[in-house]
Motif scaffolding. Structure first.
Motif, PDB file in Angstrom:
ATOM      1  N   LYS A 181       0.843  -1.194   0.000  1.00 40.68           N
ATOM      2  CA  LYS A 181       0.000   0.000   0.000  1.00 40.68           C
ATOM      3  C   LYS A 181       0.893   1.264   0.000  1.00 40.68           C
ATOM      4  O   LYS A 181       0.625   2.222  -0.726  1.00 40.68           O
ATOM      5  N   PHE A 182       1.950   1.222   0.806  1.00 41.04           N
ATOM      6  CA  PHE A 182       2.910   2.331   0.848  1.00 41.04           C
ATOM      7  C   PHE A 182       3.493   2.562  -0.548  1.00 41.04           C
ATOM      8  O   PHE A 182       3.594   3.686  -1.028  1.00 41.04           O
ATOM      9  N   LYS A 183       3.862   1.476  -1.235  1.00 49.12           N
ATOM     10  CA  LYS A 183       4.432   1.573  -2.586  1.00 49.12           C
ATOM     11  C   LYS A 183       3.451   2.240  -3.545  1.00 49.12           C
ATOM     12  O   LYS A 183       3.834   3.061  -4.373  1.00 49.12           O
ATOM     13  N   ARG A 184       2.167   1.878  -3.397  1.00 51.83           N
ATOM     14  CA  ARG A 184       1.177   2.443  -4.311  1.00 51.83           C
ATOM     15  C   ARG A 184       0.969   3.937  -4.094  1.00 51.83           C
ATOM     16  O   ARG A 184       0.448   4.625  -4.967  1.00 51.83           O
ATOM     17  N   GLY A 185       1.427   4.454  -2.935  1.00 56.17           N
ATOM     18  CA  GLY A 185       1.358   5.898  -2.690  1.00 56.17           C
ATOM     19  C   GLY A 185       2.509   6.672  -3.315  1.00 56.17           C
ATOM     20  O   GLY A 185       2.565   7.893  -3.220  1.00 56.17           O
ATOM     21  N   LEU A 186       3.442   5.953  -3.951  1.00 55.26           N
ATOM     22  CA  LEU A 186       4.638   6.611  -4.490  1.00 55.26           C
ATOM     23  C   LEU A 186       4.706   6.484  -6.010  1.00 55.26           C
ATOM     24  O   LEU A 186       4.370   5.441  -6.568  1.00 55.26           O
ATOM     25  N   ALA A 187       5.151   7.570  -6.653  1.00 53.11           N
ATOM     26  CA  ALA A 187       5.472   7.479  -8.074  1.00 53.11           C
ATOM     27  C   ALA A 187       6.926   7.044  -8.185  1.00 53.11           C
ATOM     28  O   ALA A 187       7.783   7.555  -7.469  1.00 53.11           O
ATOM     29  N   GLY A 201      11.700   2.908 -11.558  1.00 55.29           N
ATOM     30  CA  GLY A 201      11.574   1.507 -11.169  1.00 55.29           C
ATOM     31  C   GLY A 201      12.451   1.085 -10.001  1.00 55.29           C
ATOM     32  O   GLY A 201      12.891  -0.056  -9.924  1.00 55.29           O
ATOM     33  N   ARG A 202      12.669   1.996  -9.061  1.00 50.88           N
ATOM     34  CA  ARG A 202      13.507   1.641  -7.923  1.00 50.88           C
ATOM     35  C   ARG A 202      12.858   0.584  -7.041  1.00 50.88           C
ATOM     36  O   ARG A 202      13.531  -0.120  -6.311  1.00 50.88           O
ATOM     37  N   LEU A 203      11.525   0.494  -7.106  1.00 53.92           N
ATOM     38  CA  LEU A 203      10.823  -0.490  -6.278  1.00 53.92           C
ATOM     39  C   LEU A 203      10.368  -1.693  -7.105  1.00 53.92           C
ATOM     40  O   LEU A 203       9.437  -2.404  -6.731  1.00 53.92           O
ATOM     41  N   SER A 204      11.056  -1.933  -8.226  1.00 54.16           N
ATOM     42  CA  SER A 204      10.604  -3.026  -9.108  1.00 54.16           C
ATOM     43  C   SER A 204      10.794  -4.405  -8.464  1.00 54.16           C
ATOM     44  O   SER A 204      10.140  -5.368  -8.870  1.00 54.16           O
ATOM     45  N   VAL A 239       7.798  -7.207  -5.504  1.00 46.65           N
ATOM     46  CA  VAL A 239       6.753  -8.116  -5.986  1.00 46.65           C
ATOM     47  C   VAL A 239       6.956  -9.461  -5.296  1.00 46.65           C
ATOM     48  O   VAL A 239       8.032  -9.720  -4.758  1.00 46.65           O
ATOM     49  N   GLY A 240       5.945 -10.304  -5.294  1.00 47.09           N
ATOM     50  CA  GLY A 240       6.072 -11.616  -4.672  1.00 47.09           C
ATOM     51  C   GLY A 240       5.758 -11.574  -3.190  1.00 47.09           C
ATOM     52  O   GLY A 240       5.605 -10.492  -2.600  1.00 47.09           O
ATOM     53  N   ASP A 241       5.680 -12.759  -2.595  1.00 49.73           N
ATOM     54  CA  ASP A 241       5.187 -12.885  -1.226  1.00 49.73           C
ATOM     55  C   ASP A 241       6.193 -12.487  -0.157  1.00 49.73           C
ATOM     56  O   ASP A 241       5.809 -12.021   0.911  1.00 49.73           O
ATOM     57  N   ASP A 242       7.480 -12.707  -0.427  1.00 54.56           N
ATOM     58  CA  ASP A 242       8.442 -12.496   0.654  1.00 54.56           C
ATOM     59  C   ASP A 242       9.017 -11.081   0.642  1.00 54.56           C
ATOM     60  O   ASP A 242      10.040 -10.813   0.017  1.00 54.56           O
ATOM     61  N   CYS A 243       8.340 -10.197   1.363  1.00 58.12           N
ATOM     62  CA  CYS A 243       8.757  -8.790   1.351  1.00 58.12           C
ATOM     63  C   CYS A 243      10.139  -8.610   1.975  1.00 58.12           C
ATOM     64  O   CYS A 243      10.769  -7.575   1.795  1.00 58.12           O
ATOM     65  N   CYS A 244      10.608  -9.632   2.706  1.00 60.96           N
ATOM     66  CA  CYS A 244      11.948  -9.525   3.288  1.00 60.96           C
ATOM     67  C   CYS A 244      13.028  -9.521   2.221  1.00 60.96           C
ATOM     68  O   CYS A 244      14.171  -9.185   2.491  1.00 60.96           O
ATOM     69  N   ARG A 245      12.668  -9.946   0.993  1.00 57.38           N
ATOM     70  CA  ARG A 245      13.640  -9.935  -0.101  1.00 57.38           C
ATOM     71  C   ARG A 245      13.542  -8.674  -0.952  1.00 57.38           C
ATOM     72  O   ARG A 245      14.278  -8.535  -1.927  1.00 57.38           O
ATOM     73  N   TRP A 246      12.581  -7.810  -0.648  1.00 55.36           N
ATOM     74  CA  TRP A 246      12.428  -6.602  -1.450  1.00 55.36           C
ATOM     75  C   TRP A 246      13.570  -5.640  -1.145  1.00 55.36           C
ATOM     76  O   TRP A 246      14.031  -5.545   0.006  1.00 55.36           O
ATOM     77  N   GLU A 247      13.990  -4.902  -2.183  1.00 53.98           N
ATOM     78  CA  GLU A 247      15.109  -3.992  -2.005  1.00 53.98           C
ATOM     79  C   GLU A 247      14.776  -2.900  -0.992  1.00 53.98           C
ATOM     80  O   GLU A 247      13.721  -2.286  -1.040  1.00 53.98           O
ATOM     81  N   GLY A 248      15.673  -2.685  -0.064  1.00 54.34           N
ATOM     82  CA  GLY A 248      15.481  -1.652   0.947  1.00 54.34           C
ATOM     83  C   GLY A 248      14.725  -2.133   2.172  1.00 54.34           C
ATOM     84  O   GLY A 248      14.577  -1.400   3.138  1.00 54.34           O
TER      85      GLY A 248
END
Ligand SMILES: *[C@@H]1O[C@H](CO)[C@@H](O)[C@H](O)[C@H]1NC(C)=O
Ligand SMILES: *[C@@H]1O[C@H](CO)[C@@H](O)[C@H](O)[C@H]1NC(C)=O
Ligand SMILES: *[C@@H]1O[C@H](CO)[C@@H](O)[C@H](O)[C@H]1NC(C)=O
Ligand SMILES: *[C@@H]1O[C@H](CO)[C@@H](O)[C@H](O)[C@H]1NC(C)=O
Ligand SMILES: *[C@@H]1O[C@H](CO)[C@@H](O)[C@H](O)[C@H]1NC(C)=O
Length: 340
Positions: free
Chosen positions: A47-53, A57-60, A63-72
């Protein structure tokens, strides 16, 4: 008899030890299985991501279930709770052209409030378009590091930040020109673990008469940056000095219009002192010699008068000295001779 009871005790102890080792190993493997991100926290981050432009593609990777692997995003590897969110922009490289492509912009979605174990939040340089710092950030009770430096906020600093009693670093360095309303500082006294405070550019004139007493309640402070804060009043006396561990003090550009106060010379750990552009007048006191750890001293753009104190030559750690645009008279070379 005695001998055999020792033997039994020894045996029991051995079994006990094996039990502990087994349980420890078991909990480690459970921990490893559980390391994936919590559903409710992943939804909040989404939801936080959807609030950002995010034009570049820094937040590319988000995606996927394991948010612990998302960058940052970093999680506690035993509980799976998100503990860090670090979206600091990679330093803009002039070779890339206009650098603006890297910038995230938008708003901070309040869904982040579910990240109860978050202890590190860096949203510096994200463009929040002059909006108010959301006061719900004061509910992220585990925060130890909060960096909103250069994040284009306006308005006032929300006093709810004073609820972050574990905070060690608070960087709200404001470099933009977005419109401000007057902020006060009384909430600071809740931040009893604070070591680093940077509030450059906020209008703190509402605390012009009590900012120093407030800061004086933060005995662990090591760095205090309050330039361009419209403080306008530099008290000449302070009953007892509390923040004596201070190493960096930047009070430049506040229009104090006073002499240099004596309490300053009891901050004996100071390494950097910046008082430029404050209309400070009078002579430079001989007590400057007390600040023997100083490496950097900036007193430029004031009205400091008369001969330079010979004691300046006792600051044997000094590497950078700015005295331009004052009313200093006499020889400077003999004062500075001893500074290798
Ligand atoms: C879990 O995190 C700690 C601290 O960050 C680290 O020292 C440790 O190696 C990690 N364990 C695993 C299994 O990744
Ligand atoms: C906050 O982030 C900026 C970069 O965006 C960095 O220069 C600064 O040192 C950070 N502040 C702290 C206290 O780490
Ligand atoms: C947080 O701070 C605000 C404003 O200072 C206060 O009204 C509120 O009760 C505080 N909340 C908690 C949970 O301490
Ligand atoms: C110094 O700091 C302590 C701890 O925060 C506080 O209780 C005390 O009132 C402070 N003294 C002054 C003079 O502010
Ligand atoms: C500075 O203070 C003096 C008196 O102490 C006053 O006459 C003068 O107007 C003040 N200057 C500014 C810029 O406030």
């Amino acid at each position: 008899m005695k001998h055999s009871s020792t033997f039994i005790n020894g045996k029991c102890f051995f079994i006990f030890l094996c039990g502990i080792l087994f349980l420890t190993k078991l909990s480690f493997s459970i921990g490893e299985l559980e390391v994936a991100c919590r559903d409710v926290e992943r939804k909040a981050l989404d939801k936080f991501k959807r609030g950002l432009a995010d034009p570049s593609g820094r937040l590319s990777s988000w995606v996927g279930d394991d948010c612990c692997r998302w960058e940052g995003v970093s999680c506690n590897n035993r509980t799976g709770h998100v503990v860090e969110l670090n979206l600091r922009s990679p330093s803009s490289n002039s070779l890339d052209g206009d650098g603006t492509a890297q910038t995230l912009s938008g708003k901070i979605d309040p869904s982040l409030i579910v990240l109860k174990d978050l202890n590190y939040l860096d949203l510096s340089k994200i463009d929040f378009g002059g909006s108010q710092i959301p006061s719900f950030i004061g509910s992220l009770q585990s925060l130890r590091y909060l960096n909103l430096s250069g994040a284009s906020f306006g308005g006032t600093i929300p006093p709810s930040l004073g609820n972050l009693s574990r905070l060690v670093y608070l960087d709200l360095n404001k470099v933009d020109q977005f419109e401000l309303t007057k902020s006060s500082l009384y909430w600071l006294s809740g931040l009893s673990s604070l070591k680093y405070l940077h509030l450059r550019g906020w209008d703190l004139s509402m605390s012009a008469t009590d900012w120093l007493q407030t800061v004086n309640r933060l005995p662990t402070l090591l760095e205090l940056h309050l330039p361009f804060c419209q403080l306008s009043n530099l008290p000449l006396t302070l009953p007892s000095l509390n923040f004596t561990s201070l190493m960096v003090l930047d009070l430049s550009n506040n229009g104090f219009n006073s002499t240099i106060p004596n309490w300053l010379f009891n901050l004996k750990s100071l390494v950097h002192l910046d008082l430029n552009s404050n209309n400070l007048y009078g002579p430079l006191p001989d007590k400057i010699a007390y600040l023997g750890s100083l490496q950097k001293l900036d007193l430029s753009l004031n009205t400091i008068e008369g001969q330079l104190s010979k004691n300046l030559g006792k600051l044997c750690n000094l590497r950078s000295l700015e005295l331009s645009q004052n009313r200093i008279t006499g020889e400077i070379t003999n004062v500075l001779d001893s500074l290798s």
